[in-house]
Write a protein that holds these residues in place. Structure first.
Motif, short mmCIF file in Angstrom:
data_model
loop_
_atom_site.label_atom_id
_atom_site.label_comp_id
_atom_site.label_asym_id
_atom_site.label_seq_id
_atom_site.Cartn_x
_atom_site.Cartn_y
_atom_site.Cartn_z
N ARG A 54 8.05 24.35 -86.46
CA ARG A 54 8.86 23.21 -86.89
C ARG A 54 10.02 23.76 -87.73
O ARG A 54 9.83 24.62 -88.58
N GLY A 55 11.22 23.26 -87.47
CA GLY A 55 12.37 23.68 -88.26
C GLY A 55 13.65 23.66 -87.45
O GLY A 55 13.68 23.24 -86.29
N PHE A 56 14.70 24.13 -88.09
CA PHE A 56 16.04 24.17 -87.51
C PHE A 56 16.42 25.63 -87.34
O PHE A 56 16.66 26.35 -88.31
N ILE A 57 16.46 26.10 -86.10
CA ILE A 57 16.77 27.49 -85.79
C ILE A 57 18.28 27.58 -85.54
O ILE A 57 18.78 27.08 -84.54
N ASP A 58 18.97 28.19 -86.49
CA ASP A 58 20.43 28.16 -86.52
C ASP A 58 20.97 29.58 -86.65
O ASP A 58 21.06 30.11 -87.75
N GLY A 59 21.29 30.20 -85.54
CA GLY A 59 21.79 31.56 -85.57
C GLY A 59 22.30 31.98 -84.21
O GLY A 59 22.53 31.14 -83.34
N TYR A 60 22.43 33.27 -84.01
CA TYR A 60 22.97 33.77 -82.74
C TYR A 60 21.93 34.48 -81.88
O TYR A 60 22.07 34.50 -80.67
N TRP A 61 20.92 35.12 -82.46
CA TRP A 61 19.77 35.66 -81.74
C TRP A 61 20.19 36.62 -80.63
O TRP A 61 19.78 36.51 -79.50
N GLN A 62 21.04 37.59 -80.99
CA GLN A 62 21.63 38.48 -80.00
C GLN A 62 20.80 39.73 -79.76
O GLN A 62 21.27 40.85 -79.90
N SER A 63 19.58 39.52 -79.36
CA SER A 63 18.72 40.61 -78.93
C SER A 63 17.98 40.15 -77.67
O SER A 63 17.47 39.03 -77.62
N PHE A 64 17.93 41.03 -76.69
CA PHE A 64 17.21 40.70 -75.45
C PHE A 64 15.73 40.45 -75.70
O PHE A 64 15.06 39.79 -74.92
N LYS A 65 15.22 40.92 -76.82
CA LYS A 65 13.80 40.76 -77.13
C LYS A 65 13.43 39.29 -77.34
O LYS A 65 12.27 38.92 -77.20
N TYR A 66 14.41 38.45 -77.69
CA TYR A 66 14.11 37.03 -77.89
C TYR A 66 13.79 36.32 -76.57
O TYR A 66 13.23 35.24 -76.57
N PHE A 67 14.17 36.92 -75.45
CA PHE A 67 13.83 36.29 -74.17
C PHE A 67 13.11 37.26 -73.23
O PHE A 67 13.10 37.08 -72.02
N SER A 68 12.48 38.26 -73.82
CA SER A 68 11.71 39.22 -73.05
C SER A 68 10.59 38.51 -72.27
O SER A 68 9.89 37.66 -72.82
N GLY A 69 10.49 38.83 -71.01
CA GLY A 69 9.44 38.25 -70.17
C GLY A 69 9.88 37.02 -69.39
O GLY A 69 9.16 36.57 -68.50
N ILE A 70 11.03 36.47 -69.71
CA ILE A 70 11.51 35.29 -68.97
C ILE A 70 12.87 35.55 -68.32
O ILE A 70 13.59 34.62 -67.97
N GLU A 71 13.21 36.82 -68.15
CA GLU A 71 14.52 37.18 -67.61
C GLU A 71 14.80 36.54 -66.25
O GLU A 71 15.91 36.06 -66.01
N ASP A 72 13.80 36.53 -65.37
CA ASP A 72 14.00 35.93 -64.03
C ASP A 72 14.30 34.44 -64.14
O ASP A 72 15.15 33.92 -63.41
N ASN A 73 13.62 33.75 -65.04
CA ASN A 73 13.88 32.32 -65.24
C ASN A 73 15.31 32.10 -65.73
O ASN A 73 16.00 31.18 -65.29
N LEU A 74 15.75 32.95 -66.65
CA LEU A 74 17.11 32.82 -67.17
C LEU A 74 18.15 33.12 -66.08
O LEU A 74 19.19 32.47 -66.02
N ARG A 75 17.86 34.11 -65.24
CA ARG A 75 18.80 34.40 -64.15
C ARG A 75 18.97 33.17 -63.24
O ARG A 75 20.07 32.89 -62.78
N GLU A 76 17.88 32.48 -62.99
CA GLU A 76 17.97 31.25 -62.19
C GLU A 76 18.79 30.19 -62.93
O GLU A 76 19.65 29.54 -62.34
N ASP A 77 18.50 30.00 -64.20
CA ASP A 77 19.22 29.00 -65.00
C ASP A 77 20.71 29.34 -65.11
O ASP A 77 21.55 28.44 -65.14
N PHE A 78 21.02 30.62 -65.16
CA PHE A 78 22.40 31.04 -65.33
C PHE A 78 23.12 31.28 -64.00
O PHE A 78 24.13 31.98 -63.95
N GLU A 79 22.61 30.70 -62.95
CA GLU A 79 23.30 30.72 -61.66
C GLU A 79 24.54 29.84 -61.79
O GLU A 79 24.44 28.66 -62.14
N ILE A 80 25.70 30.39 -61.53
CA ILE A 80 26.96 29.66 -61.71
C ILE A 80 27.09 28.57 -60.65
O ILE A 80 26.89 28.83 -59.47
#
Length: 192
Positions: free
Chosen positions: A103-129
Motif C-alpha cells: 500500500r502506498g504511492f510509488i513515485d519515481g523513475y525505477w530505471q533498472s531492468f531488475k524491476y521487471f525481471s521475469g516479465i520481459e516477454d509480457n512487456l514486449r507484447e504491451d510495447f508493440e507499437i
C-alpha cells in the motif's frame, strides 16, 4: 491501495509501467496515476504528455482526479499507513523492497531492468507499437533492421533549457568509439 505514478518522457513512462506490470505479476493490484500531466506549471514537465496508450497496445487501471489528489495529500503528510516511495536519489539502482510494497504511492523513475525481471516477454507484447507508419518510415525501419545500426539521440529541448546540453565533442568521441567496436556501422540520428 497501491499507486504507481507515471511521469516524464516516453522512456520514463515505460520504466514506470514495467514496475506496474511487475507488481501485477506478483499478485498485487496497483493502479496508475497520470494526473501529473494535467498540471501545467512553468517547468520542463510541461513538455511531456502521457503517451503509453497512444503509442502502444496497453490497457491499465487509472486513478481518477479525486483519488489522485487524496493519495498525494496523505502520502505527502508522511502517513505511516500510506507512504510515498521514491527513487529520486538512487535513480538507476535497484531496491528489491519496492516489490514488497502492499500500500502506498510509488513515485519515481525505477530505471533498472531488475524491476521487471521475469516479465520481459509480457512487456514486449504491451510495447508493440500501434501507430501507422508512412511508407518512408517503413523503408527507414527496414534499413535500420538490416544493417549494423546505432542510434544517436541528440536531446535538445529540455536539456538545453536545463543547461545540460551535450557538446559536439562528446558525440564525436562516441562515434569513434562505436566505429572501432562494430564493423560497417551505420548511424541514425534522432532528436526532439
Amino acid at each position: 491501495m497501491l499507486i504507481v505514478a507515471i511521469k516524464g518522457g516516453l522512456g520514463n513512462q515505460m520504466y514506470q509501467y514495467g514496475l506496474y506490470k511487475k507488481l501485477i505479476s506478483l499478485g498485487k493490484k496497483p493502479i496508475l496515476d497520470i494526473w501529473s500531466f494535467n498540471k501545467r506549471k512553468n517547468s520542463i514537465a510541461d513538455l511531456r504528455n502521457y503517451e503509453l496508450e497512444r503509442i502502444f497496445n496497453i490497457k491499465a487501471d487509472y486513478t481518477n482526479k479525486f483519488q489522485s489528489m487524496l493519495i498525494k495529500f496523505f502520502a505527502d503528510r508522511h502517513n505511516p499507513l500510506f507512504r510515498r516511495y521514491s527513487d529520486f536519489y538512487t535513480a538507476g539502482d535497484f531496491d528489491p523492497k519496492i516489490l514488497n510494497v502492499e500500500r502506498g504511492f510509488i513515485d519515481g523513475y525505477w530505471q533498472s531492468f531488475k524491476y521487471f525481471s521475469g516479465i520481459e516477454d509480457n512487456l514486449r507484447e504491451d510495447f508493440e507499437i500501434k501507430l501507422n507508419f508512412s511508407d518512408k518510415a517503413k523503408q527507414l525501419l527496414n534499413e535500420i533492421r538490416n544493417c549494423n545500426s546505432v542510434s544517436i539521440s541528440v536531446r535538445r529541448g529540455d536539456f538545453v533549457k536545463l543547461g545540460w546540453e551535450t557538446s559536439p565533442k562528446y558525440y564525436d568521441n562516441a562515434i569513434k568509439y562505436i566505429s572501432n567496436l562494430i564493423h560497417d556501422v551505420k548511424f541514425f540520428c534522432v532528436s526532439e
